[in-house]
Design an enzyme around this catalytic site. Structure first.
Site: not given
Ligand code: ARG
Length: 463
Positions: A22, A110, A155-156, A277, A283, A285, A290, A317, A322, A325
């Site tokens: 990650s 964790n 309205t509408h 455009s 044009k 835009n 948008e 956990y 993961q 994120k």
């Molecule tokens: N990269 C992991 C996450 O974002 C970190 C935690 C990992 N924990 C584990 N028990 N493998 O969740």
């Protein structure tokens, strides 16, 4: 070097590593990870795990590492470690040797990762809220600059009654005000401390978690370790706040996209926030608007993605988490961009006063409510009946092509003898808005007051 090699005989396959790692995205947590590590080092020093000298050396190395991480920026994501925690630990050991291996005592990735993520989210919310405030300031500035402009309220998407353009501006300023309040409220639940929860059962070292929480400037230490490491409701709530704000911005964008079309012609977007455009030379835009409209789809997508990741997870956990994120990072980035785009759009917006007023009058039927109200207040006609009489006047306009406000006194009398020549004074957009003199109404005095109050709250200097 993985953090968990001891139990393994075989190597992770390159495909698995790519799938599992990650660092490519969680490098964004590096500041929070290092900060949390410094506080954790101090906490376990107090618990007797480290000497004062060891703590000092660890802290100094973590500070160095922070500077190096900032220098690397996004390139940190390409360093090949499993995740940001592994990157920090590997580099810490490179600096201070075996001492670096002590930092993880009593801690798990964790509790570490959700502590990091909470710290990141607190900062993100503070930034986003400032973006919301800046957008509000521009709306209030625009409301002030264009005060007195009348336009149709819809309205509408049918013309309903005249309103002030400033009233429209303040409607969105109000929505954004609640968005800012929602972010504030979320902070109270985001800024909790999971650290000390260990992998799932709580750390085995005598750490004063309440003191740790105070030192880290967080609101409270989590009360249950399974919950602390296993839930991501704080991410979900933040995404919900982001989604709501982005929906408001999307509606604002949609209004302006309509208003800057040739069909409406109420506003003109500045060249600096428009594009052309490649084929049609004429044009211009409204791409800025948008994309603002589209970003809300993306941000709602992040919310749904996380909800779906979370909904069936057994405690505590799971690696599924993961996947919390990227939706968060993406939503934070793109809401931030969208918010940043708004002030330049609004501050340079040209409002076409005559076109707005012309539309706020049109064939005069937008003033039919005024005619009904006139009958109510002048002759005490019950509103339902007045509504019917005004409807007949509208029919006459539609059948003769004579605008409602241009019907003759004669024609009005033929519709209902109680309509006198003083009716014409009521049949202007200006008279219509002036009558809405109630808290929250579009009367100029009320709107002026709202502008002044909002300007004061937001610290806007009105020219
Ligand atoms: N990269 C992991 C996450 O974002 C970190 C935690 C990992 N924990 C584990 N028990 N493998 O969740």
């Amino acid at each position: 070097m993985a953090l968990w090699g001891g139990r393994f005989e075989g190597q992770a396959s390159p495909l698995f590593k790519r799938f599992n790692d990650s660092l490519r995205f969680d490098w964004r947590l590096v500041r929070a990870d290092i900060l949390g590590s410094k506080f954790w080092a101090a906490a376990i020093q107090r618990a007797g795990v480290l000497t004062a000298d060891e703590l000092a050396r660890l802290t100094a190395a973590l500070d160095e590492l922070d500077a190096e991480a900032q220098k690397l920026g996004p390139a940190l994501g390409e360093q090949g470690d499993e995740d940001v925690h592994s990157w920090v630990e590997r580099n810490l050991i490179a600096k201070v040797g075996d001492l670096g291996k002590k930092l993880h005592t009593g801690r798990s990735r964790n509790d570490q990762v959700c502590t990091d993520l909470r710290i990141y989210t607190v900062d993100a919310i503070i930034d986003l809220k400032e973006g919301v405030r800046a957008a509000q300031r521009s709306l209030v500035g625009l409301a002030h600059r264009e005060r007195g402009v009348v336009m149709p309220g819809y309205t509408h998407l049918q013309r309903g009654q005249p309103i002030l353009f400033s009233h429209w501006c303040l409607a969105y300023a109000e929505m954004l005000d609640r968005d800012a309040a929602r972010f504030d409220d979320a902070l109270r639940r985001v800024a909790l401390l999971p650290l000390g929860s260990g992998a799932l059962a709580g750390t085995a070292y005598p750490v004063d978690r309440e003191r740790l929480c105070r030192e880290m400037g967080l609101v409270a230490a989590s009360r249950n370790s399974l919950d602390a490491v296993g839930d991501r409701d704080f991410v979900f709530e933040t995404l919900a706040c982001c989604a709501m704000a982005s929906i408001h911005l999307s509606r604002l964008a949609e209004d302006l996209i309509l208003y800057c079309s040739s069909e409406f012609g109420f506003v003109t977007l500045d060249d600096s926030v428009s594009s052309g455009s490649s084929l049609m030379p004429q044009k211009k835009n409204p791409d800025s608007l948008e994309l603002t409209r589209a970003k809300s789809g993306r941000i709602m997508g992040a919310l749904v993605a996380l909800a779906t990741v979370m909904k069936g997870l057994p405690l505590a956990y799971n690696k599924d988490l993961q996947e919390d994120k990227e939706p968060l990072f993406d939503a934070v980035e793109h809401l931030g961009l969208t918010l940043a785009m708004l002030p330049p759009v609004l501050d340079t917006l040209k409002v076409n006063r005559d076109a707005c007023r012309a539309a706020a009058l049109g064939d005069g039927t937008i003033l039919a409510t005024e005619l009904a109200d006139y009958l109510v207040s002048k002759a005490g006609v019950p509103f339902r009946e007045a509504h019917d009489i005004a409807g007949r006047a509208v029919r006459l306009t539609l059948s003769t092509g004579t605008p409602l406000h241009k019907l003759s006194a004669e024609q009005f009398r033929s519709i209902d003898p109680r309509i006198g020549p003083d009716v014409f004074a009521a049949l202007t957009p200006e008279a219509a808005v002036a009558k809405r003199d109630v808290l929250g109404g579009t009367a100029p005095d009320r709107v002026e007051k709202q502008i002044a109050d909002a300007a004061q709250r937001l610290g806007v200097k009105l020219a």
